[in-house]
Write an enzyme that holds these catalytic residues in place. Sequence first.
Site, mmCIF file in Angstrom:
data_model
loop_
_atom_site.group_PDB
_atom_site.id
_atom_site.type_symbol
_atom_site.label_atom_id
_atom_site.label_comp_id
_atom_site.label_asym_id
_atom_site.label_seq_id
_atom_site.Cartn_x
_atom_site.Cartn_y
_atom_site.Cartn_z
ATOM 1 N N LYS A 74 -13.108 -33.281 40.055
ATOM 2 C CA LYS A 74 -12.930 -33.579 41.190
ATOM 3 C C LYS A 74 -11.501 -33.210 41.416
ATOM 4 O O LYS A 74 -10.359 -33.384 40.749
ATOM 5 C CB LYS A 74 -13.117 -34.907 41.416
ATOM 6 C CG LYS A 74 -12.863 -35.547 42.812
ATOM 7 C CD LYS A 74 -13.203 -37.154 42.785
ATOM 8 C CE LYS A 74 -12.828 -37.680 44.132
ATOM 9 N NZ LYS A 74 -13.248 -39.092 44.171
ATOM 10 N N SER A 149 -16.235 -40.590 48.107
ATOM 11 C CA SER A 149 -15.635 -39.285 48.330
ATOM 12 C C SER A 149 -15.825 -38.157 47.161
ATOM 13 O O SER A 149 -15.346 -37.088 47.211
ATOM 14 C CB SER A 149 -14.083 -39.639 48.061
ATOM 15 O OG SER A 149 -13.716 -40.165 46.924
ATOM 16 N N SER A 173 -17.001 -44.444 45.022
ATOM 17 C CA SER A 173 -16.995 -42.819 44.975
ATOM 18 C C SER A 173 -17.520 -41.845 44.105
ATOM 19 O O SER A 173 -17.657 -40.654 44.331
ATOM 20 C CB SER A 173 -15.553 -42.347 45.382
ATOM 21 O OG SER A 173 -15.044 -42.663 46.622
HETATM 22 N N1 GLN Z 1 -15.140 -45.061 50.608
HETATM 23 C C1 GLN Z 1 -14.560 -46.147 49.797
HETATM 24 C C2 GLN Z 1 -13.116 -45.814 50.495
HETATM 25 O O1 GLN Z 1 -13.002 -45.093 51.212
HETATM 26 C C3 GLN Z 1 -14.369 -45.831 48.305
HETATM 27 C C4 GLN Z 1 -13.677 -44.409 48.059
HETATM 28 C C5 GLN Z 1 -13.415 -44.258 46.520
HETATM 29 O O2 GLN Z 1 -14.130 -44.750 45.709
HETATM 30 N N2 GLN Z 1 -12.392 -43.586 46.200
HETATM 31 O O3 GLN Z 1 -12.110 -46.680 50.112
#
Ligand code: GLN
Length: 485
Positions: A74, A149, A173
Amino acid sequence: MSIIKKINAALKSRDISCAELVGKYLDAIEQNQDLNAYITVTAEQAKAAADATDKRIAAGEDISLLDGVPMSIKDNITTKGIQTTCASRILEGHVPIYDAFVWRRLKEKGAVLLGKTNLDEFGMGSGTENSCFGPTLNPHNKAHVPGGSSGGAAAAVAAGLCAYGLGTDTGGSIRQPASFCGIVGIKPTYGAVSRFGAIAYASSFDQIGVLAPSAEDAAVVFDTISAYDEADSTCVEPGLRGGRAVKIDAEIKGRRIALIKECFNGLPEDISSAVMSAAKDYEKLGAEIIEVSVPGMTYALPVYYILACAEASSNLGRYDGIRYGHRTDSYLNINDMIMKTRTEGFGDEVKRRIMLGTYVLSSGYYDAYYKKAQNLRAEITDEFKKIFEAADVVLAPTAPSTAMKIGSRDDDPVKAYLGDILTVPVNVCGLPAINLPCGADARGLPIGMQLIGDKFCESLLFNMAHVFETACPQYSKRLHMGVEL
Ligand code: GLN
């Protein structure tokens, strides 16, 4: 059988050379460019790493399981000499001068990096739509998001554009995109994997983990990246981790699985029945199902968004255009330069969170929001602790929906935040959890469930997931887009 084991067997028996294998993956990435899973493809480095593996094999060396296995990272995890952007304009063209600990470990094992995968800017989002490189598409249905994400990683694994991917999970994410793409994703215990080189979003939640086609694959990678690292002060020494090692194929007879009542409130019928039928499958395999209540569950979402934004507003203060990344062209003085750089460099969602975080930390509101959220965090953590006195693991749906249509949440950030309701409690409590597929909706989009464990009980999660996958292979729907072995 795990893809890592398949690749290892094929390389060892010389059915295929690593150079040929990597060539196939690079072709598959090229042919599926419309998915936009990768931000950067590292073809030259991949070919060089493949040649090194082939040399080891030719020399008769007994290669390790991860040697020569093509994988992805990532793009919020640093890779020395390779652009790392966090899908943000503010870091466009940024080339780190050091490797993340996890990548160093894998490189030592001969892993072959195919490239850096797309994400929501700095990990802020749930659909990989908040990326300055454009959205990633769900390989099951290209009109839908892959989740986020770590959506680039999930799409790449599901489509066969890498054997496995490293992702990060701050509030879901890894698990939520794994759920939307029908694959496995492990979010380790906070402190199990070094965050050295993971570009910070919310430091008390961030954790690096693995997205893979099967629990067995995820387990092999986790074992390598979860080594102790003194460079991350929150990384826990092996002797202090506790947790018992469980064999991946151990019997699960007598294991107690807790269903949290609150997780099923208002859940769409197809998702709750998929998870309930998986619970029945577990019963058939000899596990015992109990029902528990976590009243604090409903507070986990506001607690997460208050604390994560507060931490983000502090972490993202470092992007000032002075040391690295984007810098505005024309400015009057240093304040003007920093302001213009940040205005141009950050996307809307990141700006929203910096403002929210600054607000909850400001002197008049600190007690009402930040401090209250910290207290609630401790209470929810206690509630989960009690569950593990009565049960070995928790079984819950991973997300309250399947993959949404691209663009469907553009105008309503709160609706997007609500979609994280089932994943964030795990991060609030620092627990490990694994997503695995358990069905599909009427449109054929995957449904995922998560097994949540007590701290440092990853091996039990891999075991519970592996036994389920082996007994119920019908849930892992294979896509035939990328490399087949
Ligand atoms: N969707 C969550 C956020 O926007 C989690 C994102 C993540 O785990 N990086 O914070």
